[in-house]
Structures are given as C-alpha cells and as structure tokens.
Write an enzyme that holds these catalytic residues in place. Structure first.
Site, short mmCIF file in Angstrom:
data_model
loop_
_atom_site.label_atom_id
_atom_site.label_comp_id
_atom_site.label_asym_id
_atom_site.label_seq_id
_atom_site.Cartn_x
_atom_site.Cartn_y
_atom_site.Cartn_z
N ARG A 542 0.59 -1.39 -0.31
CA ARG A 542 -0.07 -0.31 -0.05
C ARG A 542 1.03 1.57 0.04
O ARG A 542 2.10 0.91 0.28
CB ARG A 542 -0.68 -0.43 1.43
CG ARG A 542 -1.62 -0.56 1.90
CD ARG A 542 -2.76 -0.47 2.92
NE ARG A 542 -2.70 -1.57 3.98
CZ ARG A 542 -3.85 -1.86 3.77
NH1 ARG A 542 -4.38 -1.38 3.89
NH2 ARG A 542 -3.80 -3.21 4.85
N SER A 606 9.02 -4.46 5.59
CA SER A 606 8.37 -6.00 6.63
C SER A 606 9.29 -7.13 6.32
O SER A 606 9.07 -7.47 6.35
CB SER A 606 6.79 -6.40 6.22
OG SER A 606 6.47 -5.03 6.55
N ASP A 660 6.79 -4.42 10.35
CA ASP A 660 4.96 -3.84 10.45
C ASP A 660 4.90 -3.94 11.63
O ASP A 660 4.36 -3.74 12.27
CB ASP A 660 4.78 -4.76 9.88
CG ASP A 660 4.73 -6.20 9.19
OD1 ASP A 660 6.45 -6.54 9.87
OD2 ASP A 660 4.94 -6.98 8.80
C1 BG6 Z 1 -1.37 -5.34 7.31
C2 BG6 Z 1 -0.19 -4.28 7.93
O1 BG6 Z 1 -2.01 -4.68 8.21
O2 BG6 Z 1 -0.87 -6.31 7.77
C3 BG6 Z 1 1.22 -4.19 7.15
O3 BG6 Z 1 -0.03 -2.28 7.53
C4 BG6 Z 1 1.58 -5.81 7.75
O4 BG6 Z 1 2.32 -3.64 7.63
C5 BG6 Z 1 -0.03 -6.57 7.35
O5 BG6 Z 1 2.67 -6.57 6.89
C6 BG6 Z 1 0.61 -8.44 8.00
O6 BG6 Z 1 -0.90 -9.68 7.70
P1 BG6 Z 1 -0.50 -9.78 6.73
O7 BG6 Z 1 -2.16 -11.41 6.90
O8 BG6 Z 1 -0.86 -9.02 5.57
O9 BG6 Z 1 0.66 -10.41 5.96
C1 GLC Z 2 8.72 -11.49 8.06
C2 GLC Z 2 9.74 -10.72 8.90
C3 GLC Z 2 9.39 -9.86 9.65
C4 GLC Z 2 8.38 -9.44 9.60
C5 GLC Z 2 7.22 -11.00 9.18
C6 GLC Z 2 5.45 -10.41 9.76
O1 GLC Z 2 9.36 -12.70 9.84
O2 GLC Z 2 11.03 -11.31 7.81
O3 GLC Z 2 9.96 -8.73 9.57
O4 GLC Z 2 7.72 -8.17 11.08
O5 GLC Z 2 6.97 -11.29 8.24
O6 GLC Z 2 5.13 -9.67 8.33
#
Ligand code: BG6
Ligand code: GLC
Ligand code: BG6
Ligand code: GLC
Length: 920
Positions: A542, A606, A660
């Site tokens: 996003r 992340s 994240d």
């Molecule tokens: C989102 C966050 O809501 O959730 C992201 O904004 C995060 O930063 C993500 O990485 C994690 O959840 P998923 O299931 O999308 O990997």
């Molecule tokens: C993976 C990444 C980590 C992140 C997580 C959740 O473990 O290495 O940095 O926080 O995924 O998205």
C-alpha cells in the site's frame, strides 16, 4: 358320476357359505385399496414427522438414524464375527469377505437357544449379554478362533437411538417377546463389550450395531447394489431405507444418504390407526408384554397373528358360529395358536386337513364347515397383514422415488423374516399389492437367504476400515498435538534465544536477531503533519497519505491505495522491485493530486533490517515470498532513494524505515499508551517490544527504552525446536524460498500453514485415506491453500457441503468424508500455530514482567495480520495459551484496525521533529 358332481356342488356351496359368513364377520379386517392408499398417505406423513427435529419427539415412527451411510461396494474384506439377536433365532456367525476381484463371502453359523423368558435368569440386561458372550465364546471354541482378534458386528433387532455406529444412546423400548430390566439409558454396545471383557481369553471388538432390517438390506445389497430398503416380516416387523442426509434433521450434515430404521412397528401408537383396529386387536394388545405399543406390528407380525386368530375363533365360538358354540380349554388359553399353525392351515392343498388336525388337537371337534371357516379366518388375518405391510412399504418406495425426483423408479427391497419366508401365499400377496399401490416403481423383492449376519459383517467391515483409517489419521496428526509441558519448553527456549540476541558476544550468531529499531518511545499525541507511508511485505502493498493532527482535536486521517506486486517482481532484481515501488508511489501521488509536494515518508518494510539509525536499514535477508536479487546486505532506504532519483519525477524525504511489527505497535500505541508490544500473525510472524536500553548491549546508552524487532521467525534455525518439527514442516521448509531459515515462522504463519496442510493431505492421500488415493494436479500445486481458505474451511458456521465447495474451487474433488478429514487437518495445523505463537509471546511478556520487577504485569499487545484477523480460532487459542503460560501477566490484545502505515507515519512525525530539532 352325478353323485360326485352333486357332492362337489354341495362342497362348493358349503365353502361359499362359510366364506361369506366369515367375510361378513370379519368385514372390518378386509381392507380395500382405497383404505390402503389412505394408510400409505398416513404413513408418509408419519415418516416426515419422525425425520423433523421438532416433530420427532411426538412422532410414533421414530425414523432412527443408523449411521450406515453406504451400501456394500465390493471393497469390503476381512474376517468378522456377527451375532444376531432379536428374531426368532439367536445365532452367531463367522463371515469371511474377500475382495479378490470375485467378491465372495462365506458364512458359518451356529444357533443357540433364544434367551426368551423374561422371568428367567435373563431378566437383567447384563445377564442377557453375559449369555450372549458365553455363546460367542462357545462359538469361537467350536470354530477354533479363540486366539484371533476379530471385529464383531451385532445385529440387535430393537429400536435403538444410536449416536454412532458403535454407540447407542439408549434403547427406546423392548419389543416383541423381549422385556429385560435395566436396559433403559444404557449403551447396549458398551454393555456387550463389558460382558465380553469378562472372558479374558477372547479378544473381540464390537465395531457396529445394526438393526435386523439394516443387516438384511446390507446382506441383499452385497448381491444387488440397487437394494436400498430392508424389510422384516417375522416375529416383529420393520423396515429401513436409504434417506437423503438433507432430510435427516437429527444428524449433522447434508451430504449423501444414511440408512433410516423406521421402526414402523410403532405406527398407530398415537391412535392414528384406531379406525382400522378391531376389538381383537385391542384384546390382543391388552394381553401383550407391551400394551399400547407397537400397534402396527401387532396387526402384522408372526408373534401376534396366531393369537389374533385364536381370539377371533373364540369370539365366533362364543357366538355359536363355530364348533357348535363349544370352546375347549385350549382355545381359551393364550398362545395356543401360533403362526406356524396359521401357515399350516392356509396351505394350498393340505390346508384343510391340517386345519382339521390342528383344531382337533385343540379339542375342538371341528365339522367340515368349521374347518372351512377357520381356514378363511386365517386367510383374512394374514391377508390383512400383507396388505398393511404393503401400504407402508409403498409409502417408503414413494418417498425414495420422490427423493430421487424420478417419475419411475427401479429398486430392490431386501426381505427377511419367518412369516414372509414360510407362509405359503404371503410373499405373493405382498408383491401384488405393492405393485398395485405404486405402479410407477419396478420393485425387485430379494430374499435374504443368509440372514442379517452377513450384512452386519459388511457394516462392520466398513467400520473396521474407518477405524483403521482413524488410527492412521490420528498418527499423522499426533505430532501436532503439543502438551502444555512442550509449550512451556518452547517458551523457555524462546526466552533463552531472546537473551542471546541482546548480548554483545552472542548476538552475531543468534537466530532471534533482536534488531534495534531506533524507535525510542510510543506516541504521545504531539505528533502532527502530513506524511506519506509505504507498507511493503504483508499480503498487500500500500501507499498511504496520512494527516495527523495534534492537541485537543488530535486525529489521524488516512488515504491509501493498494497495489499488486507481481511474483516476477518479488523474485526479480532489486532494481526492478524498487522501480516498481516508485512507479506505484508516482501513481498514488498522481491519483491524490500531490505530485509536487516533497512529503516526509515513513517506509514500513516488513523484513529484517539491521539499523544504525531510524532512516537506515540494511536488509539482513529476504523472508516470506520475496527474493529480489542484489538487496541483501544493502540499505533499503538508499535503494528507494536511488529508484526515485532514477525516475526523476518527484522527490521525497525518506525519514524512517520501520518493521510492520513496530508500525503496528505504534498504531495501537496511539490509542493505548500501555501498548509496548507489536505482534504480526499474518503472511509472516514476528514481534517487537519496548526493551530497556540497559539490556541492549549492542547499542550505546543505558537510559530509556528502545523498540526491538525480535525477528522471532528465525527461532529454531539452530535446531533448538527440531524435536517438535514434523516431517511435513521439513518438507515445507525444503520447498520454500529460504530453506533452513525462519523455522518458527514456517510453523506459525499464514504463508506456510496451508503448505503444511497440503503436505499432510498428500501424505494421507498416498496412504489411501483421502481423495480415493489419487493425488490430483491441484494438490501438487504449491501455495493452493492460502490463509483465507484455511480460515473459511475451519469456520464453525460452514456446513460440510460448503467445505466441499471450497475444496472444489481449489480443484480438489472431495467426498463428504474427505472434507471432514481436510477440516480436521487444517484444525490441527492452525491450532499448533496459535499455541506456538502463544508460547513465544508468553516468553516476551514474562521477560517484561521480570524486567520490571513486578508480580503482576498489565500490558497491551498491538496485533495485526490476516491469520489473527480472519481465522476463526487462531486468536482465541493464542490468547488462551498466553494466559496459561504467563499467568502473572494480564495481556490485552488490541487489534490494529488501520494497519502499520499509521504507525509508520507517527514514527516519521517524531523522527522529523527530532531531526529538525537536531538541525537547528
Ligand atoms: C497489515 C499491515 O495490516 O498487516 C502490514 O499494515 C502487515 O504492515 C500486515 O505486514 C501483516 O499481515 P498480512 O497477513 O497481510 O501479512
Ligand atoms: C517476516 C519478516 C518480519 C515481519 C514478519 C511479519 O517474519 O521477516 O520482518 O515482521 O514477516 O510480516
Ligand atoms: C433372520 C435375520 O433371518 O430374520 C434376523 O437374520 C431377523 O436378524 C430375523 O431378526 C427376522 O425373522 P424372524 O422370523 O426370525 O423374526
Ligand atoms: C421389532 C423391533 C425392530 C425390528 C423388528 C423386526 O419391531 O422393534 O427393531 O427390526 O422387530 O425384527
């Protein structure tokens, strides 16, 4: 010559007169087709009543689910024992079924005296079953089977409320000539098991209990696959048939069919047949073992027909219509006329002489007229029985035809029972009337020659196969069941690894990297400004515009757009990846109409980054689904800046790069200052938390706190949790983009759970336990089970049919049983994930509690991620585990509604302010 003719004429006249007399007398017992059609309609309505959940309690026809879901399909095999209790003969069988292509079965039987007398030693259920067990022991001795462990099928011909094939909730009532005390509310299967266990030298496993109707249907179904009705016309009468699951309210599930034991003997117990019942029926009922019960059965089955005849003859005699009005003591005695007598009297040729003999034995001195009249009484009584039976059977056949939505139906009815088998005209009459009542059904009546034992063995064979399958499935899933002790061990190991990551001398080799983030405080409400944020690494990429207001009207406004990152970009070159990101930013600026503004930007990235300051982050290694080249070891902020420069269209001020977890903690921290932990349970799994500076040896300074991105996904990469990793985890690891890495993440996060499920399903399929043993193309496809499917499959609200539909969407053609197993596998995998995640989190909160030196810690965890948000059970199990493993911590879980972009913007605001302050 003339004299012979005259004699014949005289006899015919005599006969006609007698028949007329009896016909008139028993007018009420002669049922026209109109009446039978009416009975048929009444029975149809009763069946509907019995099937309905709300109407069943008051229904007389109980429509009992039998848990027999399929007819024999020829795949049954093995050696079985069967006992057959409840008909006129009690017997034990040995049944050998082979599926050597020829489909054959062998049956060896031995009869034992029927435990009949209710007042004898068998007056208690346990005594009855002790007797059954003794007979079985004798049978095994005779057949030299004592050393064998054999599965046993139990034909028990009474109305039983079953909860499973091998479990009886209770016996509804004794019927026929049985009335044993101490049976209500007992599971007759476990009672029989108990009786069998008393014999230490035999080892029998009671796998299935079936009604004789069901056993009969299955016996006949072995030879004729079209057989879907089982009918008994013997001591008692009853029928079973295959009903659509969607019509059976009392059993969960809508798929396929299940055999229903109608227990039609009780039809009319609510008065529904009172207009058809005669004074003789009423009298017979009053003198029976179960007055008021089984009223339909009492008009039909062999246990009662002889007595009905006797009562009629007695009344006729008393009225002077027979035997010169003189009844003998025998005629006055209950039970003196039996079915066998009725049959004998009705025999075509020798019937009249039989009648004479039988009546003479009853000391009745019958005249010729008497004999003719008595014979006709017998005919009317047994004809009525066949008529009524035909009407009820016609109702079942009609129901079957309507269920199948057919105008015409071909089907087979499997039949057994002494009355049907030995009475000279009964079968013919029954067939004829059924064909008249349901002209649109082509019915084959198939006599069960070997009794119900063979069918019971068929059911047992299926149960046996299911039990063996259950064992295999349990064995495959057993390693996913973690004891509390194991979870505690996981928690302790996590704690050790956390400490390693913080210590200077061990951190370089630590698998839980404990990366300093240079975020030193949670939001305090003074943040403000307009920021851009990027959110890369979760399910969605996003770009966001975040407007933060401080002071009394503090608020955050966000605008965002989701962009796709194609797989070839995720796994292409670094340059391509960052160019794509910048392209998306450009689109967003254009879309928002803010292309000219040089806004400060917070970058949620992340993946594990080693940071030397808030705006520098060297990628330690890709995780999850990313593997762009030339990025590891590089500063991602620099790479982003360069890509912006390459595009040369706009400029941005990249102020902060955040994980994240950190973004999530800050998003939640804005609402709740007690939020000092950020948890992601999504595509990946990770946690960050506020650590005391004094504990972070690799960063200068002892004052205050700093957020540590634990990168706990790497927990176990040194083998420390190999004891709980299954072969499936290893397969998933080997097939991943980063083998050997992120072992804990691969057991706990959305990206991998579906893969673990897929590996288990492949294994179970190879073992022949699923998908008919066929590994389809779809099942071979990596990644077919996304988290959202897992979540849907496990939803409690979903009926099995819907689970099958989801599997179908995924290209997996499943049966109802398959979908039950798939759901179970998903459950085992996601539950373990939630528990492991909970154990990890318990280590963190416990550490924080100890560091603070308090007995009781109150803390908030900010959480995000699709697994946590969408899965029906994950969050609950996670919370329960934390509570169990860290009882001194009171943990509040706060769901991040706005994603980590908001948190990234807040961090950017603080960093920007400090930066500006620093610049001044
Ligand atoms: C989102 C966050 O809501 O959730 C992201 O904004 C995060 O930063 C993500 O990485 C994690 O959840 P998923 O299931 O999308 O990997
Ligand atoms: C993976 C990444 C980590 C992140 C997580 C959740 O473990 O290495 O940095 O926080 O995924 O998205
Ligand atoms: C037998 C079956 O052939 O028929 C029994 O094996 C069944 O299970 C019996 O109960 C019914 O007939 P009857 O006449 O013995 O009651
Ligand atoms: C009685 C029993 C029933 C059985 C039938 C035939 O009606 O209640 O379970 O099937 O007799 O034996």
């Amino acid at each position: 010559m003339f004299a012979v003719h005259l004699l014949a004429f005289h006899f015919t006249k005599l006969k006609e007169d007698q028949i007329k007399k009896v016909d008139r007398y028993l007018y009420h017992m002669r049922l026209s087709d109109d009446v039978l059609l009416d009975v048929m309609a009444r029975f149809q309505a009763e069946m509907v009543k019995g099937l309905g959940k709300d109407t069943n309690p008051t229904a007389t026809v109980k429509m009992l689910p039998t848990f027999v879901r399929s007819l024999p399909d020829g795949s049954e095999k093995g050696d079985f024992l069967a006992v057959d209790l409840g008909g006129s003969q009690f017997r034990a069988h040995q049944v050998k079924v082979s599926d050597d292509g020829k489909q054959s079965s062998q049956l060896e039987s031995k009869f034992y005296p029927t435990p009949k007398d209710p007042d004898s030693v068998l007056s208690f259920l346990m005594q009855l079953f002790d007797y059954v067990a003794d007979c079985l022991l004798d049978f095994m001795e005779t057949k030299n089977l004592k050393h064998k462990k054999l599965p046993l099928g139990f034909t028990f011909s009474f109305p039983c409320k079953q909860t499973k094939l091998e479990e009886v909730r209770f016996l509804l009532a004794w019927t026929k000539h049985f009335k044993v005390r101490g049976a209500q509310d007992t599971d007759v299967v476990s009672s029989l098991r108990k009786a069998l266990q008393k014999h230490k030298d035999i080892d029998l496993d009671v796998l299935a209990l079936v009604n004789d109707t069901v056993g009969t249907m299955m016996t006949c179904g072995y030879d004729d696959q079209r057989c879907e009705v089982g009918l008994i016309i013997g001591t008692g009468t009853n029928a079973c048939y295959m009903e659509e699951m969607r019509h059976i309210d009392l059993v969960e599930g809508d798929e396929g069919r299940m055999c229903i034991n109608t227990e039609w003997g009780a039809f009319g117990d609510d008065g529904a047949l009172d207009d058809l019942r005669t004074e003789f029926d009423r009298e017979l009922d009053l003198g029976s073992l179960n007055p008021g019960k089984q009223l339909f059965e009492k008009m039909i089955s062999s246990l009662y027909l002889g007595e009905l005849v006797r009562l009629i003859l007695l009344k006729m005699t008393k009225e002077g219509l027979l035997f010169n009005g003189k009844a003998s003591t025998a005629l006055l005695t209950k039970g003196k006329i039996e079915m066998k007598h009725v049959s004998a009297m009705e025999k075509y040729k020798e019937g009249l002489s039989n009648t004479k003999e039988i009546l003479t034995e009853l000391n009745l001195f019958p005249s010729e007229e008497d004999c003719i009249a008595v014979q006709h009484v017998c005919t009317i009584v047994s004809f009525r029985s066949a008529n009524l039976c035909a009407a009820a059977l016609a109702a079942i056949l009609t129901r079957l035809r309507e269920n199948k939505k057919l105008l015409r139906m071909r089907t087979t009815v499997g039949i057994d029972g002494g009355l049907y088998k030995t009475h000279p005209q009964y079968a013919k009459r029954l067939h004829k009337v059924v064909r008249r009542l349901v002209p649109n059904c082509d019915v084959r009546f198939l006599l069960s020659v070997s009794g119900s034992g063979k069918g019971a063995a068929m059911v047992t064979a299926v149960a046996y196969r299911l039990a063996a399958q259950r064992k295999q499935i349990d064995a495959a899933l057993a390693p996913f069941l973690l004891s509390l002790e194991t979870l505690r061990e996981v928690k302790n190991k996590m704690r050790t690894e956390l400490e390693y990551g913080l210590k200077r001398e061990t951190q370089a080799s630590a698998t839980v990297k404990m990366l300093p983030t240079y975020v030193c405080g949670t939001p305090d409400g003074t943040e403000k400004g307009k920021f851009l944020a990027l959110d890369l690494g979760g399910t969605n990429f996003r770009v966001l515009l975040v407007k933060i207001r401080s002071g009394r009207r503090r608020s955050v406004q966000m605008y965002n757009k989701i962009f796709a990152i194609p797989l070839e970009i995720m796994q292409g070159t670094g340059e391509e990846l960052f160019d794509h990101i910048v392209q998306c930013i450009a689109d967003f600026l254009e879309y928002m109409g803010i292309k000219g503004a040089r806004l400060p930007l917070g970058f949620t990235f992340s993946f594990p980054c080693r940071q030397a300051s808030i705006d520098k982050g060297t990628l330690v290694g890709w995780t999850k689904g990313f593997k762009a080249t030339d990025c590891e070891g590089e500063d991602v902020v620099d790479m982003l800046r360069e890509a912006i420069r390459r595009r040369n269209e706009f400029d941005l001020d990249i102020v902060a790069v955040v994980n994240d977890t950190v973004g999530t903690m800050m998003t939640c921290g804005y609402e709740d200052p007690n939020c000092e932990i950020g948890l992601i349970a999504g595509t990946g799994s990770n946690v960050c938390y506020m650590e005391d500076m004094k504990n972070i040896e690799i960063v200068e300074g002892n004052e205050g706190k700093m957020c540590i991105n634990t990168e706990w996904g790497g927990f176990g990469d040194n083998g420390c949790i190999d004891n709980i990793r299954t072969k499936y985890d290893k397969e998933v690891d080997e097939g991943s983009l980063n083998p050997g890495k992120q072992r804990y993440e691969k057991m706990t996060s959305g990206m991998y759970l579906g893969e673990i499920v897929r590996q288990i399903l492949i294994d179970l399929t190879k073992q022949g336990l699923l998908f008919r043993g066929q590994i389809s193309e779809s099942l071979r496809k990596r990644g077919i089970f996304e988290t959202k499917f897992l979540s849907q499959i496990e939803s409690d609200r979903l009926a099995l049919l819907q689970v099958r539909r989801i599997l179908q969407q995924l290209g997996l053609d499943s049966t109802c049983e398959d979908s039950i197993i798939v759901k179970e596998v998903c459950g085992a995998v996601s539950r373990r994930a939630a528990q492991l995640c909970g154990a990890g989190l318990a280590a963190i909160v416990e550490k924080k509690r100890e560091d603070r030196g308090v007995d009781h810690l109150q803390i908030t965890v900010g959480v995000d991620g699709t697994l946590y948000k969408l899965h029906p059970h994950f969050s609950r199990v996670l919370r329960e585990t934390v509570k169990e493993l860290a009882p001194q911590c009171d943990v509040t879980f706060m769901l991040s509604e706005d994603g980590s972009g908001k948190g990234a913007a807040l961090i950017t605001a603080v960093a920007k302010r400090l930066h500006n302050v620093g610049q001044k």
